[in-house]
Enzyme design. Structure first.
Site, PDB file in Angstrom:
ATOM      1  N   TYR A  15       0.829  -1.217   0.000  1.00 53.10           N
ATOM      2  CA  TYR A  15       0.000   0.000   0.000  1.00 53.10           C
ATOM      3  C   TYR A  15       0.862   1.265   0.000  1.00 53.10           C
ATOM      4  O   TYR A  15       0.715   2.145  -0.857  1.00 53.10           O
ATOM      5  CB  TYR A  15      -0.874  -0.095   1.250  1.00 53.10           C
ATOM      6  CG  TYR A  15      -1.820   1.034   1.570  1.00 53.10           C
ATOM      7  CD1 TYR A  15      -2.468   1.768   0.573  1.00 53.10           C
ATOM      8  CD2 TYR A  15      -2.107   1.327   2.897  1.00 53.10           C
ATOM      9  CE1 TYR A  15      -3.363   2.772   0.904  1.00 53.10           C
ATOM     10  CE2 TYR A  15      -2.998   2.324   3.243  1.00 53.10           C
ATOM     11  CZ  TYR A  15      -3.626   3.050   2.241  1.00 53.10           C
ATOM     12  OH  TYR A  15      -4.505   4.040   2.586  1.00 53.10           O
ATOM     13  N   ILE A  16       1.806   1.346   0.946  1.00 54.58           N
ATOM     14  CA  ILE A  16       2.690   2.517   1.041  1.00 54.58           C
ATOM     15  C   ILE A  16       3.693   2.516  -0.114  1.00 54.58           C
ATOM     16  O   ILE A  16       3.939   3.545  -0.753  1.00 54.58           O
ATOM     17  CB  ILE A  16       3.425   2.545   2.394  1.00 54.58           C
ATOM     18  CG1 ILE A  16       2.432   2.726   3.545  1.00 54.58           C
ATOM     19  CG2 ILE A  16       4.485   3.640   2.424  1.00 54.58           C
ATOM     20  CD1 ILE A  16       3.026   2.494   4.933  1.00 54.58           C
ATOM     21  N   LEU A  65      11.750 -12.299   1.590  1.00 51.07           N
ATOM     22  CA  LEU A  65      12.277 -11.709   2.825  1.00 51.07           C
ATOM     23  C   LEU A  65      13.122 -12.677   3.649  1.00 51.07           C
ATOM     24  O   LEU A  65      14.084 -12.269   4.292  1.00 51.07           O
ATOM     25  CB  LEU A  65      11.117 -11.221   3.711  1.00 51.07           C
ATOM     26  CG  LEU A  65      10.545  -9.825   3.466  1.00 51.07           C
ATOM     27  CD1 LEU A  65       9.355  -9.602   4.385  1.00 51.07           C
ATOM     28  CD2 LEU A  65      11.596  -8.748   3.674  1.00 51.07           C
ATOM     29  N   SER A 129       6.951   1.891  12.358  1.00 51.56           N
ATOM     30  CA  SER A 129       5.556   2.123  12.739  1.00 51.56           C
ATOM     31  C   SER A 129       5.512   2.865  14.067  1.00 51.56           C
ATOM     32  O   SER A 129       6.451   2.781  14.862  1.00 51.56           O
ATOM     33  CB  SER A 129       4.846   0.769  12.886  1.00 51.56           C
ATOM     34  OG  SER A 129       3.588   0.924  13.530  1.00 51.56           O
ATOM     35  N   LYS A 168       7.306  -5.006  14.907  1.00 56.46           N
ATOM     36  CA  LYS A 168       7.774  -3.715  14.385  1.00 56.46           C
ATOM     37  C   LYS A 168       8.941  -3.174  15.205  1.00 56.46           C
ATOM     38  O   LYS A 168       9.937  -2.715  14.656  1.00 56.46           O
ATOM     39  CB  LYS A 168       6.628  -2.690  14.374  1.00 56.46           C
ATOM     40  CG  LYS A 168       5.448  -3.047  13.500  1.00 56.46           C
ATOM     41  CD  LYS A 168       5.804  -3.438  12.084  1.00 56.46           C
ATOM     42  CE  LYS A 168       6.271  -2.304  11.221  1.00 56.46           C
ATOM     43  NZ  LYS A 168       6.484  -2.700   9.815  1.00 56.46           N
ATOM     44  N   TYR A 313      -2.108  10.350  21.576  1.00 54.75           N
ATOM     45  CA  TYR A 313      -1.717  11.433  20.674  1.00 54.75           C
ATOM     46  C   TYR A 313      -0.242  11.284  20.312  1.00 54.75           C
ATOM     47  O   TYR A 313       0.533  10.711  21.075  1.00 54.75           O
ATOM     48  CB  TYR A 313      -1.976  12.797  21.330  1.00 54.75           C
ATOM     49  CG  TYR A 313      -3.409  12.966  21.728  1.00 54.75           C
ATOM     50  CD1 TYR A 313      -4.376  13.317  20.787  1.00 54.75           C
ATOM     51  CD2 TYR A 313      -3.817  12.727  23.048  1.00 54.75           C
ATOM     52  CE1 TYR A 313      -5.714  13.431  21.148  1.00 54.75           C
ATOM     53  CE2 TYR A 313      -5.154  12.837  23.412  1.00 54.75           C
ATOM     54  CZ  TYR A 313      -6.095  13.192  22.451  1.00 54.75           C
ATOM     55  OH  TYR A 313      -7.419  13.285  22.806  1.00 54.75           O
TER      56      TYR A 313
END
Length: 351
Positions: A15-16, A65, A129, A168, A313
């Site tokens: 996607y990215i 990978l 991430s 990650k 946040y």
């Protein structure tokens, strides 16, 4: 970045990665793109189409990978390596170590071993991430300014508790460890929040697709848990990778987040734009309800305790100041992403 030198992008069907490649091709770069099977033309046709209309070139390479040396060929002559390839499996896995953690960590190790063997490489940009910065939402209570920033690390996830975030942070720590053992190439890490926005192909798999599907299929009709996500548009994430590769002053880690939305806020945004054609959530259920019924819905009691009821946040100032990122409106990203899932038939009209 030298346009005569190819740039390697791993995991090109992601996607990215698709948007990173789109940016590079339209700027006239030569892209070396790794995929698991270049003979599956349907998975990469959208990239061929972009290349055809651009001033750049794309060349595909087969790479696994988990296979040592698999990236050597694709990396030849490259000064920049953008490593996006990593499994995104949050649910429906059989063995967390084999399905999630090993591909992320060993994959990163294999790519960086190839970097160590490839004299031309000067910089590696790694897609990490925000999951590398914290493990459970409750950790926001320990932050100085009620926000996570690049100084924070996820020290609470493990193979058995939150294995995806653990994969990650383990992969990113491995990358920093290997970067510090040499002085020829430098490492920049991009740490995006939950990525939303349009995809360049209907084949895309991402965690945000799963969230939006649950909103559309009635799973959250009775209410959503009191949970919050940092959210960012996929095009901003792609731009951050390009800036991290080309800006000589870029260094360290970069949180990439356009803001925070609760699951209920996401539901309201979708209802405002798509009306009542879908069973979007109207209510936020109390944490106590999930403590009681969570285990039946796949939420462990410890997950509920540590992750529900804590607005989270993220401080993205470093990316704005050093990479020049001007964030898109995340509400529009949510709407555009859902519209695409509709157009692609991934989401069916429910009512």
């Amino acid at each position: 970045m030298d346009k005569s030198k190819p740039i390697l992008v791993t995991g090109a069907t992601g996607y990215i990665a698709g948007w990173i490649i789109e940016r590079l091709l339209n700027q006239g770069y030569i892209v070396h793109a790794t995929v698991r099977d270049p003979s599956k033309k349907d998975k990469i046709q959208h990239l061929y189409d972009i290349a055809e209309k651009s001033s750049g070139q794309i060349h595909f390479f087969k790479a696994d990978l988990l296979q040592a040396g698999a990236f050597d060929e694709s990396m030849k002559g490259c000064e920049i390596v953008i490593h996006t390839a990593s499994p995104f499996v949050v649910t429906n896995y059989k063995d967390a170590v084999k399905d999630i953690i090993e591909p992320a960590v060993i994959g990163t190790e294999n790519v960086l071993n190839s970097v160590n063997r490839t004299e031309s490489v000067k910089r590696v940009v790694l897609t990490s991430s925000i999951a590398s910065t914290y493990g459970d939402a409750i950790e926001i209570l320990d932050t100085k300014n009620n926000e996570f920033d690049e100084s924070h690390w996820n020290n609470t996830s493990s193979e058995t508790h939150q294995p995806y975030p653990f994969s990650k942070v383990a992969a990113e720590r491995k990358a920093w460890e290997m970067a510090e053992q040499q002085n020829r190439w430098d490492l920049v890490c991009i740490n995006p929040a939950l990525v939303m926005g349009p995809s360049l192909t209907a084949n895309t798999q991402s965690g945000s697709v799963e969230v939006l599907q649950q909103f559309a299929n009635g799973m959250t009709l009775l209410g959503v848990p009191p949970m919050w996500n940092g959210i960012v548009d996929v095009r901003d994430v792609a731009d951050a990778h390009i800036q991290a590769a080309s800006n000589t002053n870029a260094k360290g880690r970069y949180i990439i987040s356009g803001g925070t939305l609760s699951l209920l806020e996401m539901g309201k945004i979708l209802r405002q734009n798509f009306g009542n054609r879908f069973p979007f959530p109207r209510n936020q259920l109390p944490k106590s309800a999930f403590k009681l019924f969570g285990p039946f819905a796949g939420f462990s009691r410890s997950f509920v305790e540590l992750n529900m009821g804590y607005p989270i946040y993220f401080n993205a100032q470093k990316s704005q100041q050093e990479l020049g990122i001007q964030y898109r409106d995340i509400e529009s990203s949510v709407v555009e992403h859902f519209q695409q899932l509709l157009d692609d038939g991934v989401v069916k009209k429910y009512l």
